[in-house]
Write an enzyme that holds these catalytic residues in place. Structure first.
Site, PDB file in Angstrom:
ATOM      1  N   GLU A 413      13.480  14.889   9.436  1.00 31.92           N
ATOM      2  CA  GLU A 413      13.605  14.708  10.724  1.00 31.92           C
ATOM      3  C   GLU A 413      14.877  15.663  11.471  1.00 31.92           C
ATOM      4  O   GLU A 413      15.673  15.368  11.978  1.00 31.92           O
ATOM      5  CB  GLU A 413      13.538  13.580  11.429  1.00 31.92           C
ATOM      6  CG  GLU A 413      12.374  12.946  11.329  1.00 31.92           C
ATOM      7  CD  GLU A 413      11.341  13.227  12.021  1.00 31.92           C
ATOM      8  OE1 GLU A 413      11.534  14.157  13.357  1.00 31.92           O
ATOM      9  OE2 GLU A 413      10.110  12.503  12.223  1.00 31.92           O
ATOM     10  N   GLU A 483       5.399   9.910   4.995  1.00 31.34           N
ATOM     11  CA  GLU A 483       5.350   8.533   5.789  1.00 31.34           C
ATOM     12  C   GLU A 483       4.188   8.141   6.327  1.00 31.34           C
ATOM     13  O   GLU A 483       3.428   8.910   7.092  1.00 31.34           O
ATOM     14  CB  GLU A 483       6.547   8.413   6.869  1.00 31.34           C
ATOM     15  CG  GLU A 483       7.703   8.692   6.389  1.00 31.34           C
ATOM     16  CD  GLU A 483       9.137   8.709   7.592  1.00 31.34           C
ATOM     17  OE1 GLU A 483       8.496   8.251   8.574  1.00 31.34           O
ATOM     18  OE2 GLU A 483       9.953   9.373   7.338  1.00 31.34           O
TER      19      GLU A 483
HETATM   20  C1  IPT Z   1      10.007   8.366  11.115  1.00 32.55           C
HETATM   21  C2  IPT Z   1      11.361   8.765  10.487  1.00 32.55           C
HETATM   22  O1  IPT Z   1      11.214   9.687   9.573  1.00 32.55           O
HETATM   23  C3  IPT Z   1      11.764   7.527  10.032  1.00 32.55           C
HETATM   24  O2  IPT Z   1      13.083   7.637   9.557  1.00 32.55           O
HETATM   25  C4  IPT Z   1      11.459   6.363  10.675  1.00 32.55           C
HETATM   26  O3  IPT Z   1      12.231   6.326  11.953  1.00 32.55           O
HETATM   27  C5  IPT Z   1       9.929   5.996  11.179  1.00 32.55           C
HETATM   28  O4  IPT Z   1       9.534   7.183  11.869  1.00 32.55           O
HETATM   29  C6  IPT Z   1       9.653   5.072  11.735  1.00 32.55           C
HETATM   30  O5  IPT Z   1      10.139   3.617  11.488  1.00 32.55           O
HETATM   31  S1  IPT Z   1      10.071   9.505  12.784  1.00 32.55           S
HETATM   32  C7  IPT Z   1       8.807   8.791  13.965  1.00 32.55           C
HETATM   33  C8  IPT Z   1       9.297   9.240  15.222  1.00 32.55           C
HETATM   34  C9  IPT Z   1       7.539   9.397  13.796  1.00 32.55           C
END
Ligand code: IPT
Length: 976
Positions: A413, A483
């Protein structure tokens, strides 16, 4: 960066001064090392310049200082407080400047050299992790300063060391320019949180070294070359290798994979030092648009892992790291993304040894620049590029000798920018044997794979089919969900459907659940604290608790579900026709054959490591068990296995096979018998139970009697056979889950907002009719929220044969319902109830419509408290699906409709109001819900909502339940 101020070391964009070039990490060589972990002296100041440098000098008076444990974070040791933000910087965005209020911890440790510390040579001082900026002195001489919190820094200290009375001083600033590069979604936790070690460097000591160990899957050979700064020999006894550094040798080897983590012990020896090598031969490449290791495509069943411990924050000991890897392996996880920074180096040793694919991610995130339109983003500003390259180099150099590391990730990010490209170019030039990942640049210009986070199922399917939009070059790349499956609170839902896509389309090479562990900090009043609990602003609440394991590392239902969804062996029923018997033609139904299809979903190993066991259960009780030969199915292939004839069972019983694939022998990560995969095959269906009737309702003053049951004048059940039952009525409300609450940053209202706006949390029950007929008491009601014309017509029809009481419930929606219901079913209270619960249905843990892959039908025994899933922020939990019958608090319910069963010692309203576990105080009533339906869970705390098939739309529903007072039957239940 003309700020009119002479920026001090902690506020300039440089990575620091004075430290040695980064080099490969190893646990220990034969050169002596002295751990400087332990109790240090500590002083906290409110600003970076509150105190001068005199503290670092010999003889400074430090009697007023406190003690502190290193490794550790001062905010978890009674000095200041932790602060949680997800994306937002907790300070004004004005890079590289940081607030004047800048907690600064002076750390001091005195030490003597051990008596046998060798004379000649030099020594280096190594810091494995300090957040966020350190300045170091030894014996009053400044060694330098550094940023890059989760990266190692070494200083040459030889000339400064004394045999005794050394004074090591470290000044640590919480905020620095480095903080702009470390905006990961986690607690801000300053301190010296990883090891501090003094390493003797003998004369002729080894230098940095790079183990190149590839595998040629066609020839079955491994090729080894160890490049080293200092020439020496490379010896691998087991392989008969004894070559000079820089020399290439090819021999027959067994390859390293996460499934078969074959390591060869070796040594890199120079004139003055021997460094142990743990060599794994493997080749990683993108071929035919697929990520392949040793020539075979791999499927990542992964998880994002932050380093976290509820007491010590990011200071983890070896046992905790090992516990993580073992838990992962035991739950069929085969890959880790080290979100969002390189982990403690010893963690990677464990991944090498026990077998996990690693995406090693650089300590880099600048997410908070999104809030200012990405203006000033350091990854697109050349003044920051040296810091970015320093971070890339420190990661790659430290971790380059780990076979488990198959992918380098530039960070998380950060938007896009030239600095990222510079990092990618540097990494490729230094190490062309691994792949590159970065999710933030949708052009994939710098990467070897297309990676996304939280894409929904439809989009992932399009990508799988190669029908995604975007640049043509990107369509040629393999795909990862770096993710997905946001494991916040109850959930995530929809994992089975993702896995099906991964197993269908070869381009989809799996993904990494967000995330491994809830970062709840142990707290005396809250059990576990989350964002805001320390009074900090701004904060992001319990978004920091979104893991597959609770803070104390007990698996949450999400992990149990994930284990089942990603099981590497699929066991499915196959119908086999009975063999033709010439002559008598008698085909006893018990003789009809049942068979299983066993599919090997491993990427490399056949199934000889597993054994198959079966048990045959009648009404949930095992009546026979045994084992079956496990066919040696090759990866990606399947075979059929015949089950033995079904044992005799009693009439009127429900029966099924439960088949398990278990470890045939002890493995390094679990014992023989550990269950890897399982399935249930229904044999005889549950016969429909008779329902009671025959008694007529009668009025008795203001009460109505029906068999052994009593009702009030409004037709509300009061008791059965002397057992008090409270407030039995329709219920549609659940304490919203984190997923029901959705994403706070999205403009559209979340499901729970829509529910509350409609008033589903405060439905009104109006009684329209209480009818006493010959065979039944019928109560007609209308259940509806205030200020709306939507409603649910509900009919309760009660019948009895004396001791047993049947409720036939019918629900008919009125009006145009556009919001799914949270749940629909009945709820009632059992005053004074406590103790054990037995049920026949799904278990042992909770399950919801889109999280029930791991639910096993059986006879279970637990108690009400143990049936609660202790989410850090309390919310709907604990439902058991497919109920046949249950006994709780002296009441027995029987049903043919398989409702969801929940029992708890607080009401849904209390659960809804609770912010922490400690807010839930058990009352003396057990509240039971029997739900015809539950809204799916989904993953919309960060991702897609429940899939359409799991939405609970208002529609006509019915439920039959027979109540009686419980008779505790024979044993055989599995305890949970
Ligand atoms: C995404 C991040 O990469 C991760 O660190 C964590 O924050 C996750 O979301 C949520 O828990 S960023 C999100 C705005 C898609």
């Amino acid at each position: 960066m003309d700020h009119g101020l002479d920026l001090r070391h902690h506020e300039d964009a440089s990575p620091g001064t004075g430290s040695l070039p980064p080099r490969a990490w190893y646990a220990a060589s034969d050169a002596p090392a002295l751990s400087l972990n332990g109790t240090w002296r500590f002083r906290l100041s409110p600003t970076a310049d509150a105190e001068d440098d005199a503290f670092a000098a010999d003889g400074h008076d430090r009697t007023a200082w406190d003690d502190i444990t290193v490794p550790g974070h001062w905010v978890l040791q009674g000095h200041g407080a932790p602060h949680y933000t997800n994306q937002l910087y907790p300070f004004p965005v004005d890079p590289p400047r940081v607030p004047t209020d800048n907690p600064t911890g002076d750390h001091l440790r005195t030490f003597d050299l051990p008596a046998d510390w060798p004379g000649p040579g030099t020594a280096v001082l190594r810091f494995d992790g300090v957040e966020s900026c350190a300045r170091v002195w030894l014996n009053g001489t400044e060694l330098g300063d550094f940023k890059g919190s989760r990266l190692p820094h070494e200083f040459d200290v030889g000339a400064l060391l004394r045999p005794a009375g050394n004074v090591l001083a470290v000044r640590v600033h919480q905020w620095s320019s480095g903080s702009y590069l470390e905006d990961q979604d986690q607690w801000w936790l300053p301190g010296i949180f990883r090891d501090v070690t003094l390493l003797h460097r003998p004369e002729g000591c080894a230098g940095d070294h790079f183990v190149h160990a590839s595998y040629d899957h066609r020839a079955g050979t491994g090729t080894l070359r160890v490049d080293a700064d200092v020439e020496g020999r490379v010896v691998v006894g087991e392989l008969g290798i004894d070559v000079a550094t820089g020399e290439t040798v090819t021999v027959d080897v067994e390859p390293w994979t996460a499934e078969t983590p074959r390591l060869y012990d070796g040594v890199y020896a120079t004139a003055g030092e021997r460094i142990p090598l743990r060599i794994g031969f493997r080749t990683v490449a993108v071929e035919d648009g697929l990520i392949k290791v040793n020539g075979r495509p791999v499927l990542f069943r992964g998880v994002n892992r932050h380093e976290f411990h509820p007491e010590t924050g990011r200071a983890l000991d070896l046992d905790t790291m090992r516990a993580d890897v073992l838990l992962m392996k035991r739950h069929n996880i085969n890959a880790v993304r080290t979100s969002h920074y390189p982990p403690h180096p010893a963690f990677l040793d464990l991944c090498d040894e026990l077998g996990l694919w690693v995406v090693d991610e650089c300590d880099l995130e600048t997410h908070g620049f999104q809030a200012v339109g990405w203006r000033g983003n350091p990854v697109d500003d050349d003044r920051w590029t040296p810091a970015l390259l320093d971070r890339a180099a420190r990661m790659v150099e430290r971790d380059k000798n780990h076979p488990s590391v198959v992918v380098w990730s530039l960070g998380n990010e950060c938007g896009t920018g030239r600095g990222l490209t510079a990092m990618a170019q540097w990494i490729r030039a230094r190490d062309d044997s691994r792949l590159l990942h970065y999710e933030g640049d949708s052009s994939c210009a710098d990467t070897d794979m297309y990676s996304r986070m939280y894409a929904d199922h439809d989009e992932v399917e399009r990508i799988g089919r190669g029908a995604d939009e975007g640049p043509e070059e990107r369509r040629q790349l393999p795909f990862l969900l770096c993710e997905y499956g946001h494991a916040m609170g109850n959930g995530p839902g929809g994992l089975s459907e993702y896995q099906k896509l991964f197993e269908t389309y070869e381009r989809l090479q799996g993904g990494f659940i967000w995330e491994w562990i809830d970062h709840g900090l142990a707290h005396p009043s809250y059990a576990y604290a989350y964002g805001g609990d320390f009074g900090e602003e701004p904060h992001d609440g319990n978004f920091v608790c979104d893991g597959l394991v609770f803070p104390d590392r007990t698996p949450s239902p999400g992990l149990v579900e994930y284990k089942k969804v990603i099981e590497p062996v699929r066991i499915e029923p196959v119908r086999v026709e009975p063999a033709r018997t010439d002559g008598d033609g008698d085909s006893d139904s018990d003789e009809r054959g049942r068979a299983l299809r066993i599919t090997n979903l491993y990427d490399f190993t056949d199934l000889s490591l597993l054994a198959l066991t079966w048990s045959y259960e009648v009404d949930g009780v095992s009546v026979a068990d045994g084992s079956l030969p496990m066919p040696a199915v090759r990866p990606g292939e399947c075979a059929e296995v015949k089950l033995p004839p079904a044992p005799k069972r009693g009439r009127g019983a429900e029966s099924r096979w439960t088949v398990r694939a278990v470890l045939a022998e002890d493995a390094a990560w679990a014992e023989r018998g550990h269950v890897v995969a399982w399935a249930q095959l229904d044999d005889e269906a549950r016969p429909v139970r008779s329902t009671p009737g025959g008694t007529a309702p009668v009025r008795d003053g203001r009460r109505i009697l029906l068999g052994d049951a009593a009702f009030d004048a409004h037709g509300t059940l009061l008791s059965l056979g002397g057992l008090e039952i409270k407030e039995l009525r329709l219920d549609v409300w659940r304490a919203p889950t984190d997923n029901d609450n959705g994403m706070p940053w999205r403009p559209e209202p979340s499901l729970s907002t829509r529910w509350r706006r409609l008033g589903l949390d405060r439905m009104q029950h109006r009684v329209d009719a209480v009818e006493l007929r010959d065979d039944a008491l019928t109560v007609r009601t209308r259940v509806a929220p205030a200020a709306s014309d939507l409603g649910l017509r509900v009919e309760y029809r009660w019948q009895s044969d004396g001791p047993r009481l049947l409720l036939s419930l019918e629900v008919e929606p009125e009006g145009e319902w556009t919001v799914p219901l949270p749940r629909v079913g009945i709820r009632f209270g059992l005053p004074g109830a406590s103790g054990p619960v037995r049920w026949f249905g799904g278990g042992p843990g909770e399950a919801y419509p889109d999280t029930c892959a791991a639910s096993m039908t059986g006879l279970w025994e637990s108690d009400v408290d143990a049936m609660q899933t202790p989410y850090v922020r309390p919310q709907e939990n604990g439902a058991r699906p497919g109920l046949r019958w249950a006994e709780v608090g002296g009441l027995r319910v029987d049903t043919n409709d398989g409702p969801w069963f929940t029992a708890r010692r607080w009401t849904t309203e209390q659960l809804d109001a609770a912010r922490h576990r400690t807010d839930l105080v058990p009352g003396d009533t057990v509240w039971v819900n029997l739900d015809i339906g539950q809204q799916g869970i989904g993953s919309q705390s960060c991702g897609p909502g429940a899939l359409p098939q799991y939405q609970l739309h208002a529609r006509p529903e019915r439920l039959d339940v027979t109540f009686s007072t419980a008779v505790t039957r024979g044993n055989g239940a599995a305890r949970h």
